[in-house]
Design an enzyme around this catalytic site. Structure first.
Site, mmCIF file in Angstrom:
data_model
loop_
_atom_site.group_PDB
_atom_site.id
_atom_site.type_symbol
_atom_site.label_atom_id
_atom_site.label_comp_id
_atom_site.label_asym_id
_atom_site.label_seq_id
_atom_site.Cartn_x
_atom_site.Cartn_y
_atom_site.Cartn_z
ATOM 1 N NE ARG A 1 -5.486 -19.690 4.476
ATOM 2 C CZ ARG A 1 -4.458 -20.390 4.923
ATOM 3 N NH1 ARG A 1 -4.227 -21.605 4.465
ATOM 4 N NH2 ARG A 1 -3.651 -19.884 5.839
ATOM 5 C CG HIS B 1 1.025 -20.762 3.033
ATOM 6 N ND1 HIS B 1 -0.001 -21.627 3.322
ATOM 7 C CD2 HIS B 1 1.291 -20.099 4.179
ATOM 8 C CE1 HIS B 1 -0.342 -21.495 4.586
ATOM 9 N NE2 HIS B 1 0.429 -20.565 5.137
ATOM 10 C CE LYS C 1 3.075 3.396 3.231
ATOM 11 N NZ LYS C 1 3.196 3.517 4.688
ATOM 12 N NE ARG D 1 6.740 4.552 0.682
ATOM 13 C CZ ARG D 1 6.420 5.344 1.703
ATOM 14 N NH1 ARG D 1 7.302 5.600 2.648
ATOM 15 N NH2 ARG D 1 5.229 5.882 1.783
ATOM 16 C CD GLU E 1 9.633 1.770 10.653
ATOM 17 O OE1 GLU E 1 9.527 2.710 9.855
ATOM 18 O OE2 GLU E 1 9.397 0.592 10.345
ATOM 19 C CE1 TYR F 1 1.082 -0.167 4.400
ATOM 20 C CE2 TYR F 1 -0.065 1.923 4.355
ATOM 21 C CZ TYR F 1 0.788 1.033 4.978
ATOM 22 O OH TYR F 1 1.358 1.373 6.177
HETATM 23 N N1 PLP Z 1 7.365 3.966 9.084
HETATM 24 C C1 PLP Z 1 6.171 3.347 9.151
HETATM 25 C C2 PLP Z 1 6.067 1.996 9.786
HETATM 26 C C3 PLP Z 1 5.033 3.982 8.623
HETATM 27 O O1 PLP Z 1 3.830 3.357 8.674
HETATM 28 C C4 PLP Z 1 5.146 5.271 8.056
HETATM 29 C C5 PLP Z 1 3.982 5.981 7.517
HETATM 30 O O2 PLP Z 1 2.861 5.667 7.758
HETATM 31 C C6 PLP Z 1 6.411 5.874 8.019
HETATM 32 C C7 PLP Z 1 7.507 5.184 8.540
HETATM 33 C C8 PLP Z 1 6.598 7.250 7.419
HETATM 34 O O3 PLP Z 1 6.582 7.183 6.017
HETATM 35 P P1 PLP Z 1 6.045 8.410 5.146
HETATM 36 O O4 PLP Z 1 6.897 9.598 5.488
HETATM 37 O O5 PLP Z 1 6.242 7.972 3.731
HETATM 38 O O6 PLP Z 1 4.604 8.602 5.514
#
Ligand code: PLP
Length: 295
Positions: free
Chosen positions: A108, A110, A156, A60, A188, A41
């Site tokens: 379903r 894997h 992501k 990204r 993070e 996403y």
């Molecule tokens: N890290 C995580 C786990 C996130 O979910 C997000 C944004 O939702 C970020 C970092 C920050 O990314 P961005 O600056 O692209 O929103």
């Protein structure tokens, strides 16, 4: 099908090539996004009806899709048309667009389905509530937690259970965010990137598979450069975070905000610091330039 009371049923949405309303979107229970979290996403902030940092978000998205061997279902212009179509249909100046691609519907199992089904492509948009004066001037509180997620947090992925559990733990304790640590090193936030200020220097964890390369990471570094703020990507220990002069968070919807309480103790003097204040002003100016720029 039930629909959440706090969402607009008429909000515009895009599903597999069709424009529709959010309440009318239906996806099979056999969708691999539903069964396995097998999808990718993006969240793109919109100011003055135009995506902010679109090239970074598109790059990204492309990288995340390639990392999980999902073919990109759309050319760049077609993705941009999806974003622009949602934005014009909702018709608000500031919004955030959500894009999602899953591996599609299959029995379903894997391993990837063979032959590959067509991916499920879904997109929606919502009003963007910019950070409040309180959040900007008082700051947020956060907690510190062990990072229990997998080792490809650079992708992501829609499989966000680790992030969900961390954020929930923060909210249950009255905090806005959870700062995550792997073997005592900062990775993070549950849904944000984290920055630490030590003796006038902006520090942030280096790019790795343990954290998402937020689109605001390169933007904040650019803004720091323009302000003559020293900055360095390096590993940051939990003790350094606890003893930091300032802690900041960045994300698409929170932009840049100060964290002024960590595990209920003040960060620095407990107030937003000078580097935050300078970077916040520079971020607002970057948005203003974007608003004024020719389409
Ligand atoms: N890290 C995580 C786990 C996130 O979910 C997000 C944004 O939702 C970020 C970092 C920050 O990314 P961005 O600056 O692209 O929103």
């Amino acid at each position: 099908m039930t629909f959440p009371a706090d969402l607009h049923a008429d909000a515009p949405a895009y599903l597999n090539g069709q424009w529709t309303r959010l309440a009318d979107c239906q996806v099979s229970v056999l969708d691999r996004g539903f069964l396995f979290g097998d999808g990718i996403y993006e969240v793109v902030p919109i100011y003055s009806r135009r995506p902010f940092g679109w090239d970074g978000h598109f790059t990204r998205l492309t990288r995340s899709l390639a990392s999980v061997h999902l073919p990109n279902p759309h050319a760049p212009e077609a993705w941009r048309a999806v974003v622009d179509g949602l934005v014009s249909r909702l018709g608000l100046e500031d919004q955030f667009v959500y894009l999602q691609v899953t591996r599609g519907v299959a029995r379903r199992d894997h391993a990837f389905p063979r032959p590959a089904p067509s991916p499920t492509v879904f997109a929606m948009t919502s009003p963007l509530k910019r950070p409040s004066v309180q959040d900007r001037t008082v700051g947020l509180s956060a907690i510190c937690l062990e990072d229990l997620r997998w080792h490809r947090c650079d992708i992501k992925s829609i499989a966000l259970l680790g992030n969900v559990l961390a954020r929930e733990q923060a909210v249950a304790q009255g905090a806005a965010e959870a700062l995550l640590f792997r073997q005592d090193q900062l990775t993070e936030g549950a849904a944000s990137n984290i920055w630490v200020v030590k003796q006038g220097r902006l520090l942030y964890p280096p790019r790795s598979q343990d954290l998402l390369e937020g689109i605001r990471r390169s933007l904040l570094v650019e803004l720091a450069e323009s302000l003559g703020i020293e900055h360095q990507a390096r590993t940051i220990s939990r003790q350094e975070v606890e003893e930091a002069d300032e802690v900041l968070l960045t994300s698409a919807t929170k932009e840049v905000l100060p964290i002024t309480r960590l595990d209920q103790a003040p960060v620095g003097d407990g107030h937003p610091g000078p580097l935050y204040t300078a970077l916040r002003k520079a971020y607002d100016e970057a948005i203003d330039r974007h608003r004024r720029a020719e389409p």
